[in-house]
Design an enzyme around this catalytic site. Structure first.
Site, PDB file in Angstrom:
ATOM      1  N   GLU A  31       0.811  -1.245   0.145  1.00 18.82           N
ATOM      2  CA  GLU A  31      -0.114  -0.109   0.028  1.00 18.82           C
ATOM      3  C   GLU A  31       0.873   1.198   0.082  1.00 18.82           C
ATOM      4  OE1 GLU A  31      -2.955   0.028  -0.539  1.00 18.82           O
ATOM      5  OE2 GLU A  31      -3.412  -1.987  -0.658  1.00 18.82           O
ATOM      6  N   GLN A  36      -0.178   6.897  -5.143  1.00 18.78           N
ATOM      7  CA  GLN A  36       0.505   7.685  -6.520  1.00 18.78           C
ATOM      8  C   GLN A  36       1.098   7.073  -7.470  1.00 18.78           C
ATOM      9  OE1 GLN A  36      -0.863  10.932  -6.164  1.00 18.78           O
ATOM     10  NE2 GLN A  36      -1.260  10.785  -4.202  1.00 18.78           N
ATOM     11  N   TYR A  76       8.603   9.716  -4.370  1.00 17.16           N
ATOM     12  CA  TYR A  76       8.386  10.102  -3.025  1.00 17.16           C
ATOM     13  C   TYR A  76       9.231   9.299  -2.361  1.00 17.16           C
ATOM     14  CZ  TYR A  76       3.827  11.418  -5.207  1.00 17.16           C
ATOM     15  OH  TYR A  76       3.000  11.981  -6.191  1.00 17.16           O
ATOM     16  N   TYR A 114      -4.923   6.928   5.027  1.00 21.27           N
ATOM     17  CA  TYR A 114      -5.174   5.990   4.202  1.00 21.27           C
ATOM     18  C   TYR A 114      -4.521   4.514   4.479  1.00 21.27           C
ATOM     19  CZ  TYR A 114      -5.164   2.536   0.283  1.00 21.27           C
ATOM     20  OH  TYR A 114      -5.272   1.272  -0.504  1.00 21.27           O
ATOM     21  N   CYS A 193     -19.738   1.048 -17.860  1.00 22.77           N
ATOM     22  CA  CYS A 193     -20.758   0.790 -16.989  1.00 22.77           C
ATOM     23  C   CYS A 193     -21.821  -0.411 -17.606  1.00 22.77           C
ATOM     24  CB  CYS A 193     -21.841   2.139 -17.066  1.00 22.77           C
ATOM     25  SG  CYS A 193     -20.873   3.579 -16.699  1.00 22.77           S
ATOM     26  N   CYS A 196     -20.701  -3.105 -15.207  1.00 22.35           N
ATOM     27  CA  CYS A 196     -20.468  -2.777 -13.956  1.00 22.35           C
ATOM     28  C   CYS A 196     -21.665  -3.437 -13.125  1.00 22.35           C
ATOM     29  CB  CYS A 196     -20.739  -1.158 -13.624  1.00 22.35           C
ATOM     30  SG  CYS A 196     -20.682  -0.828 -11.936  1.00 22.35           S
ATOM     31  N   CYS A 202     -26.098   3.082  -8.905  1.00 16.65           N
ATOM     32  CA  CYS A 202     -25.241   4.146  -9.164  1.00 16.65           C
ATOM     33  C   CYS A 202     -25.824   5.722  -9.845  1.00 16.65           C
ATOM     34  CB  CYS A 202     -23.911   3.869 -10.309  1.00 16.65           C
ATOM     35  SG  CYS A 202     -22.927   5.304 -10.684  1.00 16.65           S
TER      36      CYS A 202
HETATM   37  S1  SF4 Z   1     -19.956   2.785 -10.559  1.00 15.93           S
HETATM   38 FE1  SF4 Z   1     -21.285   3.885 -11.895  1.00 15.93          FE
HETATM   39  S2  SF4 Z   1     -20.007   5.113 -13.214  1.00 15.93           S
HETATM   40 FE2  SF4 Z   1     -18.813   3.419 -12.271  1.00 15.93          FE
HETATM   41  S3  SF4 Z   1     -18.565   1.877 -13.699  1.00 15.93           S
HETATM   42 FE3  SF4 Z   1     -20.466   1.533 -12.272  1.00 15.93          FE
HETATM   43  S4  SF4 Z   1     -22.308   2.375 -13.224  1.00 15.93           S
HETATM   44 FE4  SF4 Z   1     -20.396   3.243 -14.293  1.00 15.93          FE
END
Ligand code: SF4
Length: 347
Positions: A31, A36, A76, A114, A193, A196, A202
Site C-alpha cells: 500500500e 500515487q 516520493y 489511508y 458501465c 458494472c 449508481c
Molecule cells: S460505478 Fe457507476 S459510473 Fe462506475 S462503472 Fe459502475 S455504473 Fe459506471
C-alpha cells in the site's frame, strides 16, 4: 449492492502478489508503494523488495542506500526512509507486530490515514474503509458527488458511505472489491458501465454524469527551467549525493540547477581547453506541482584541475548501482544515447 459487488469480486478480482498471505508487513509495503503509483510499476519493485527485505526485522536493519536503490522509480523518496524508521519502531516497541489500533498506527512515521485503514482492514479485517484513488472515484460516481472529492465534506460523505458497505468480517473483501471495481470497470476516462455489477445503484449512471465525476479541484502547474550537465572525462562523470533529511535526501544526482546556465555549474577554468558545453537534448519532468523543462548538456572537464568536496567521479557503466530520482534517470538515458551516437561518429 453489497451482494452484487462481492459476487463480482470473487469472480473478477485481481490476483496480486500482496494478496497471498495478507500479512500486515506485505500489506503495508504494497500500500505504501501503491500511493500515487500504478500497479504495473509496483509489482516488480514489490518482488524485489520482498526478496531483499522479506520481513520487518530485515527492513529495520537495511542500509539506506540499498532501500533507495530498490525503491528507485517509485518516486516520493521520503517513504522508504520513513518505512525503515517505522520498522525500527515496530521491532523495538511492538516485537515486530504491527499494532491493531488506528491511533497507534497513525503515530508511526509515514503512516497516514489511508495506510492505517488499509493495514487494519486488509491485514486485520477490521471495519475501516480504505479509500485509495480508485475507490474515491467509484464512490464519487455512486453518490454522484458534485463537490470536489478532495474537500472535507466530500471525503466525509464518501467515508460514511464506504463504512456502511462493510459488514462484520468483510472489510478486506469489500475494500478490495471497490478498489478493483475502480481499476477494472469504473476507470477514469471511459467507465465500462454496461459491465458494472453495481450500476443499478449508481446515481451518476442514472443521471448520465459519470464522465464529469469525480469533480476535481483545478490546480495549475508552475513552470520552471533547469540545466543538467554531464561533466565527462575518460568514461567517468561527476555525481553527488543529496543531503540526508532534505527533499530527495540520500539520492544521487548530476550537476544541475534551476534558472542557470551550464557555465554557472562548471567554472570555465576547470574545462579542457576549447571544450564548450554541448546541448544533447531536453527533458520534461513534473513534481511537487511544478513542470520542469531541463536542457541537458555534455562537457569535457579537465579532471586534474577539477576538485570538489561535493562531487565525485564515477564510471558511466557503474551508474546503475546508484539510486537516482526519476528526473536524473531521464537525463541519464539521454546522456547514454548521446554517448552511443558519439562513439558511432568517432569510429
Ligand atoms: S460505478 Fe457507476 S459510473 Fe462506475 S462503472 Fe459502475 S455504473 Fe459506471
Amino acid at each position: 449492492m453489497h451482494t452484487e459487488l462481492l459476487q463480482w469480486f470473487r469472480k473478477a478480482g485481481r490476483e496480486l502478489p500482496w494478496r497471498k498471505d495478507y500479512s500486515p508487513y506485505s500489506v503495508w509495503v504494497a500500500e505504501t508503494m501503491l500511493c500515487q503509483t500504478q500497479v504495473g510499476r509496483v509489482i516488480p519493485r514489490y518482488f524485489l523488495w520482498m526478496r531483499r527485505f522479506p520481513d520487518i526485522f530485515a527492513l529495520a536493519e537495511a542500509p539506506l542506500g540499498e532501500l533507495l536503490r530498490v525503491w528507485e522509480g517509485l518516486g516520493y523518496y521520503a517513504r522508504p526512509r520513513y518505512m525503515r524508521k517505522t520498522a525500527e519502531k515496530v521491532v523495538e516497541t511492538f516485537q515486530g507486530e504491527f499494532p491493531k489500533d488506528y491511533n497507534i498506527l497513525r503515530g508511526l512515521p509515514g503512516i497516514g490515514h489511508y495506510t492505517a485503514c488499509a493495514i487494519l482492514s486488509i491485514a486485520y479485517n477490521l471495519p475501516y474503509p480504505a479509500i485509495d484513488g480508485n475507490a474515491s472515484r467509484v464512490f464519487a460516481r455512486l453518490l454522484d458527488l458534485s463537490l470536489p472529492v478532495e474537500t472535507r465534506k466530500a471525503q466525509k460523505m464518501v467515508f460514511d458511505f464506504a463504512l456502511s458497505l462493510i459488514r462484520k468480517g468483510e472489510a478486506r473483501l469489500v475494500n478490495q472489491a471497490i478498489m478493483d471495481l475502480g481499476a477494472l470497470i469504473c476507470v477514469p476516462r471511459s467507465p465500462r458501465c454496461s459491465f458494472c455489477p453495481v450500476r443499478q445503484y449508481c446515481l451518476a449512471f442514472q443521471r448520465n454524469t459519470q464522465i464529469i465525476r469525480p469533480v476535481r479541484r483545478v490546480r495549475s502547474l508552475k513552470s520552471a527551467e533547469a540545466v543538467v550537465v554531464f561533466c565527462h572525462r575518460d568514461g567517468q562523470v561527476l555525481i553527488r549525493r543529496r543531503p540526508e533529511g532534505g527533499f530527495l535526501g540520500g539520492l544521487w544526482e548530476f550537476p544541475w540547477k534551476e534558472n542557470a546556465s551550464p557555465d554557472e555549474l562548471i567554472p570555465k577554468d576547470f574545462r579542457d581547453r576549447d571544450s564548450v558545453p554541448e546541448l544533447i537534448g531536453e527533458i520534461f519532468h513534473t513534481y511537487c506541482q511544478r513542470r520542469i523543462k531541463a536542457r541537458i548538456f555534455f562537457i569535457d572537464v579537465n579532471r586534474e584541475t577539477f576538485s570538489s568536496e561535493e562531487y565525485h567521479w564515477e564510471e558511466v557503466n557503474r551508474l546503475d548501482e546508484y539510486p537516482f530520482s526519476s528526473f536524473h534517470r531521464k537525463a541519464l538515458r539521454l546522456f547514454r544515447e548521446f554517448m552511443v551516437q558519439r562513439r558511432v561518429k568517432e569510429t
